[in-house]
Design a protein around this motif. Structure first.
Motif, PDB file in Angstrom:
ATOM      1  N   TYR A 192       1.028  -1.075   0.070  1.00  0.00           N
ATOM      2  CA  TYR A 192      -0.021  -0.075  -0.100  1.00  0.00           C
ATOM      3  C   TYR A 192       0.822   1.407  -0.090  1.00  0.00           C
ATOM      4  O   TYR A 192       1.574   1.564   0.847  1.00  0.00           O
ATOM      5  N   GLU A 193       0.330   2.274  -0.921  1.00  0.00           N
ATOM      6  CA  GLU A 193       1.177   3.287  -1.229  1.00  0.00           C
ATOM      7  C   GLU A 193       0.407   4.478  -0.254  1.00  0.00           C
ATOM      8  O   GLU A 193      -0.564   5.180  -0.411  1.00  0.00           O
ATOM      9  N   LEU A 194       0.878   4.884   1.186  1.00  0.00           N
ATOM     10  CA  LEU A 194      -0.085   5.522   1.865  1.00  0.00           C
ATOM     11  C   LEU A 194       0.587   7.021   1.861  1.00  0.00           C
ATOM     12  O   LEU A 194       1.468   7.523   2.708  1.00  0.00           O
ATOM     13  N   THR A 195      -0.172   7.811   1.180  1.00  0.00           N
ATOM     14  CA  THR A 195       0.149   9.449   1.393  1.00  0.00           C
ATOM     15  C   THR A 195      -1.296  10.232   1.837  1.00  0.00           C
ATOM     16  O   THR A 195      -2.387   9.488   2.099  1.00  0.00           O
ATOM     17  N   GLY A 196      -0.800  11.415   2.464  1.00  0.00           N
ATOM     18  CA  GLY A 196      -1.835  12.171   2.711  1.00  0.00           C
ATOM     19  C   GLY A 196      -2.613  12.845   1.500  1.00  0.00           C
ATOM     20  O   GLY A 196      -2.620  12.303   0.473  1.00  0.00           O
ATOM     21  N   PRO A 197      -3.757  13.622   1.801  1.00  0.00           N
ATOM     22  CA  PRO A 197      -4.701  14.137   0.842  1.00  0.00           C
ATOM     23  C   PRO A 197      -4.382  14.994  -0.261  1.00  0.00           C
ATOM     24  O   PRO A 197      -4.634  15.158  -1.133  1.00  0.00           O
ATOM     25  N   ARG A 198      -3.228  15.692  -0.033  1.00  0.00           N
ATOM     26  CA  ARG A 198      -2.573  16.715  -0.983  1.00  0.00           C
ATOM     27  C   ARG A 198      -1.184  16.992  -0.694  1.00  0.00           C
ATOM     28  O   ARG A 198      -0.444  16.780   0.384  1.00  0.00           O
TER      29      ARG A 198
END
Length: 283
Positions: A192-198
Motif C-alpha cells: 500500500y502506498e500511503l500518502t496524505g490528501p494533498r
C-alpha cells in the motif's frame, strides 16, 4: 489469533497498538518492547508484553504470533538493515503467519537515500516466504509541524526544497491503517502506498503557520550547502543533517508529491490535513 507489534512504546507503535485495541480483544494482542516497564499500562489491560531488542535478535520472542507488525528501527542505515533482517529471520523461525512492515512510499524505485533500508528489508521479507503487507508510509505531518515553533524563534522557516510538493500524512492516520491491516483479512502479499490528501510546499507551510497563529512566519529558501551548515550549527548529527539535505533535494524534484488513494481507502474516513496538523501543533 495473536497479533504482535514491535516498538509498541514508540510514537507510531503506541498509536497503532491503541487503534488495534479498539478493534480486537487485548488478550489477542502482544507487544515486543525493549523495556517492559514502559508497557505496564498495556500489561494491565491484558496485553502480552514481551521483552524484545533488535540488538539481540536471538532473544526476540515471536512464538505463537499469527500477525506481526515490524516497525522499522532507528539508527544508521547499515545497522537498521542488519537488525531488521535478523528480526525477519526470527519471525520465520517462529512460524509467524503474516508480516506487515512499515516501509516508505515507492520503496522499490524512489531515489531517497534512506529508502535503501526499506528496499532491503522488503526484499528480505519477500524472500522469507512469509505472506506480507508493505505499509509504504509517506513522511509524517509531524516531522514538519513540530519544528514550526523553533522556526518562529529563528525568525524564518528555512528549506532547500524549492517549490516541490510533499504529500505527507498524519502519524495517527498511518497507525490506524496499520491496525486495519492487522485486524482484517485480504492484505496478504500487497503493498500500500500511503500518502496524505494533498501535496504542500514549504512556502505554503509558512503561510499556514502564519494563519494559525496570527503571527507572520517567513519562508527562507537556501542553497543545500547552506541548509547543511544550518543543521550542523543547530547540533544535528552529520548523518542526519545529510539525510535532511538529501530529503529536501528530492522534495524539490517532486519525488514525494504524488497523492495516492490507499490510505483513505484503508481507514475509511477523511484524512487529517496539513492545515489541521499545523493548527494542532501551534494552537
Amino acid at each position: 489469533m495473536t497479533t504482535l507489534i514491535t516498538g509498541a512504546t514508540g510514537k507510531l507503535g503506541g498509536l497503532t497498538t491503541g487503534h488495534l485495541l479498539d478493534r480486537v480483544p487485548a488478550t489477542e494482542v502482544a507487544v515486543s518492547v525493549r523495556d517492559p516497564a514502559k508497557a505496564a499500562a498495556l500489561a494491565a489491560k491484558g496485553v502480552d508484553v514481551r521483552r524484545g531488542d533488535f540488538d539481540r535478535p536471538e532473544e526476540l520472542d515471536f512464538t505463537g504470533v499469527d500477525r506481526l507488525l515490524l516497525i522499522s528501527a532507528d539508527g544508521p542505515d547499515d545497522v537498521r538493515i542488519t537488525k531488521q533482517a535478523a528480526a525477519v529471520r526470527a519471525a520465520r523461525d517462529a512460524g509467524v503467519g503474516h508480516i506487515a512492515y512499515t516501509s516508505v512510499v515507492d520503496a522499490p524505485t524512489t531515489p531517497i537515500g534512506f529508502a535503501r533500508v526499506h528496499r532491503a528489508t522488503e526484499e528480505v521479507i519477500a524472500a522469507s516466504g512469509i505472506p506480507y503487507t508493505f505499509l509504504r508510509n509517506a513522511m509524517y505531518h509531524e516531522n514538519y509541524t513540530l519544528p514550526l515553533a523553533a522556526a518562529y524563534e529563528r525568525g524564518a522557516l528555512i528549506s532547500a526544497a524549492g517549490d516541490g510538493g510533499n504529500a505527507t500524512a498524519s502519524r495517527d492516520d498511518l497507525a490506524l491503517a496499520a491496525a486495519v491491516v492487522l485486524s482484517t483479512d485480504g492484505h496478504e502479499n500487497t503493498a500500500y502506498e500511503l500518502t496524505g490528501p494533498r501535496a504542500w510546499t514549504f512556502a505554503e507551510l509558512a503561510a499556514l503557520a502564519s494563519r494559525a497563529t496570527g503571527k507572520p512566519l517567513a519562508h527562507q529558501e537556501v542553497r543545500p550547502v547552506d541548509y547543511l551548515a544550518e543543521l550542523r550549527a543547530g547540533g544535528v548529527p552529520d548523518f542526519l543533517a545529510e539525510l535532511f539535505v538529501d530529503h529536501h533535494a528530492h522534495i524539490r524534484d517532486g519525488v514525494l508529491s504524488t497523492v495516492r488513494p490507499d490510505l483513505e481507502e484503508l481507514v475509511g474516513r477523511p484524512l487529517t490535513t496539513i492545515e489541521q496538523a499545523v493548527r494542532v501543533s501551534l494552537t
